[in-house]
Design a protein around this motif. Structure first.
Motif, PDB file in Angstrom:
ATOM      1  N   SER A  13     -10.020   2.694 -21.402  1.00 55.36           N
ATOM      2  CA  SER A  13      -9.411   0.826 -20.774  1.00 55.36           C
ATOM      3  C   SER A  13     -10.307   0.929 -19.630  1.00 55.36           C
ATOM      4  O   SER A  13     -10.161   0.480 -18.706  1.00 55.36           O
ATOM      5  N   GLY A 188      -2.002  -0.090 -30.691  1.00 54.25           N
ATOM      6  CA  GLY A 188      -2.578  -2.223 -31.303  1.00 54.25           C
ATOM      7  C   GLY A 188      -3.459  -1.547 -32.496  1.00 54.25           C
ATOM      8  O   GLY A 188      -3.162  -2.596 -33.400  1.00 54.25           O
ATOM      9  N   LYS A 214      -1.429   0.086 -26.327  1.00 54.24           N
ATOM     10  CA  LYS A 214      -2.398  -1.421 -26.455  1.00 54.24           C
ATOM     11  C   LYS A 214      -1.692  -2.123 -27.376  1.00 54.24           C
ATOM     12  O   LYS A 214      -1.009  -1.923 -28.053  1.00 54.24           O
ATOM     13  N   MET A 240      -7.877  -6.965 -27.953  1.00 54.04           N
ATOM     14  CA  MET A 240      -6.730  -6.252 -26.882  1.00 54.04           C
ATOM     15  C   MET A 240      -7.073  -6.870 -25.816  1.00 54.04           C
ATOM     16  O   MET A 240      -6.982  -7.024 -24.652  1.00 54.04           O
ATOM     17  N   GLU A 242      -3.861  -7.752 -22.480  1.00 52.95           N
ATOM     18  CA  GLU A 242      -3.210  -6.482 -20.961  1.00 52.95           C
ATOM     19  C   GLU A 242      -1.494  -6.521 -21.165  1.00 52.95           C
ATOM     20  O   GLU A 242      -1.234  -7.792 -21.384  1.00 52.95           O
ATOM     21  N   GLN A 270      -6.608   0.644 -23.881  1.00 51.16           N
ATOM     22  CA  GLN A 270      -7.549  -0.614 -23.930  1.00 51.16           C
ATOM     23  C   GLN A 270      -8.499  -0.912 -23.957  1.00 51.16           C
ATOM     24  O   GLN A 270      -9.372  -1.211 -23.293  1.00 51.16           O
ATOM     25  N   THR A 287      -0.721  -2.305 -15.195  1.00 46.44           N
ATOM     26  CA  THR A 287      -0.684  -1.454 -16.965  1.00 46.44           C
ATOM     27  C   THR A 287       0.892  -0.559 -16.694  1.00 46.44           C
ATOM     28  O   THR A 287       1.923   0.001 -16.910  1.00 46.44           O
TER      29      THR A 287
END
Length: 295
Positions: A13, A188, A214, A240, A242, A270, A287
């Motif tokens: 991240s 993600g 994510k 990716m 937010e 992320q 986040t």
């Protein structure tokens, strides 16, 4: 917050993919900014980015009141007779993870594309023999990690790997031993190929051992598949995003996870490589605030 889901973050991240890279945020700044964002738990990330000496790492973390949720590694096991080489690579990471009091090691399968250039390294499809080598290799790797270091293997499906689509993930879970291998459910990467994280939690509740949180841009993910764009390139295109701007709905994922009896770390990861050093902290703060409101 829910008692059985613990929020944390990871070097990813902050745009950290490698142990050493001049484009990356220095480790001391990363650790300082993790605290500023509100987190208390981190992953170790790429082995060598943070200090590998347990005493030095403990000092760095203790000075900031940070704790380790787990380690992270890649493992090349999709070919026969690779377990010893994989173990030589993984064992020091498992040892450091255990020394930090953590019980999880996220294991990512070796990619068929280079994670920096996006060039193809090998066939994107495994033979039956190679699939067997992959699953049996992860069983053996997980057994060694658990028996020698008390660390649980949490398998992480990944874009541009041989276990990316949801049917691949489900096949992998069916073919591996839950005593030694469970799933780091990366929301993600599951969504990248159109999978359903909540469905995986519901279908395999006992195999969910860890979470990576994510979100992806669904339109860019669909384009990546349609145009065969490499994962490394899509990260540079900001696939990716937010939270809560992308998919899946992380509030729904956390709600499903909260129904499970086991305690889970939910680690924000992320991917943003490469990125400006000033970019991660504001995103991390927002986040953390958003995800805390979902729990």
């Amino acid at each position: 917050m829910a008692k059985n889901v613990v929020l944390g973050t990871a070097p990813d991240s902050w745009g950290i993919w490698f142990a050493e890279d001049p484009h990356q945020t220095p480790a001391s700044r990363f650790l300082d900014e993790v605290v500023q964002a509100g987190y208390e738990w981190i992953e170790i990330g790429a082995y060598g980015y943070l200090p590998t000496d347990p005493i030095q790492l403990a000092d760095e973390l203790g000075a900031r009141r940070l704790k380790v949720s787990g380690g992270t590694t890649f493992a090349r096991l999709q070919h026969p007779d690779t377990i010893e080489a994989a173990w030589a690579h993984v064992a020091p990471i498992a040892a450091l993870t255990a020394a930090m009091g953590a019980e999880h090691l996220v294991v990512i399968p070796d990619l068929w594309r280079d994670d920096l250039t996006g060039n193809e390294k090998e066939s994107r499809r495994l033979t039956t023999e190679q699939w067997t080598a992959l699953t049996e290799g992860h069983n053996e790797l997980g057994r060694r990690m658990l028996e020698e270091y008390g660390v649980h293997s949490q398998f992480h499906s990944h874009a541009d790997s041989h276990v990316g689509y949801q049917p691949d993930i489900e096949r992998f879970l069916e073919d591996t031993d839950p005593a030694y291998v469970n799933l780091c459910l990366d929301t993600g990467h599951v969504a990248y190929y159109g999978g359903d994280s909540v469905e995986l939690i519901t279908k395999y509740p006992e195999r969910i051992g860890y979470l990576h949180l994510k979100q992806v841009d669904p339109e860019l993910a669909a384009r990546a598949v349609a145009e065969d764009i490499s994962f490394s390139q899509t990260v540079r295109m900001d696939i990716m995003v937010e939270p809560p701007a992308g998919v899946p709905d992380l509030a729904e994922v956390l709600q499903a996870a909260e129904q499970l009896p086991q305690q889970l770390f939910a680690i924000v990861e992320q991917d943003m490589y490469p990125c400006s050093p000033d970019r991660p902290l504001p995103i991390a703060r927002r986040t953390y605030t958003y995800l805390s409101s979902c729990m």
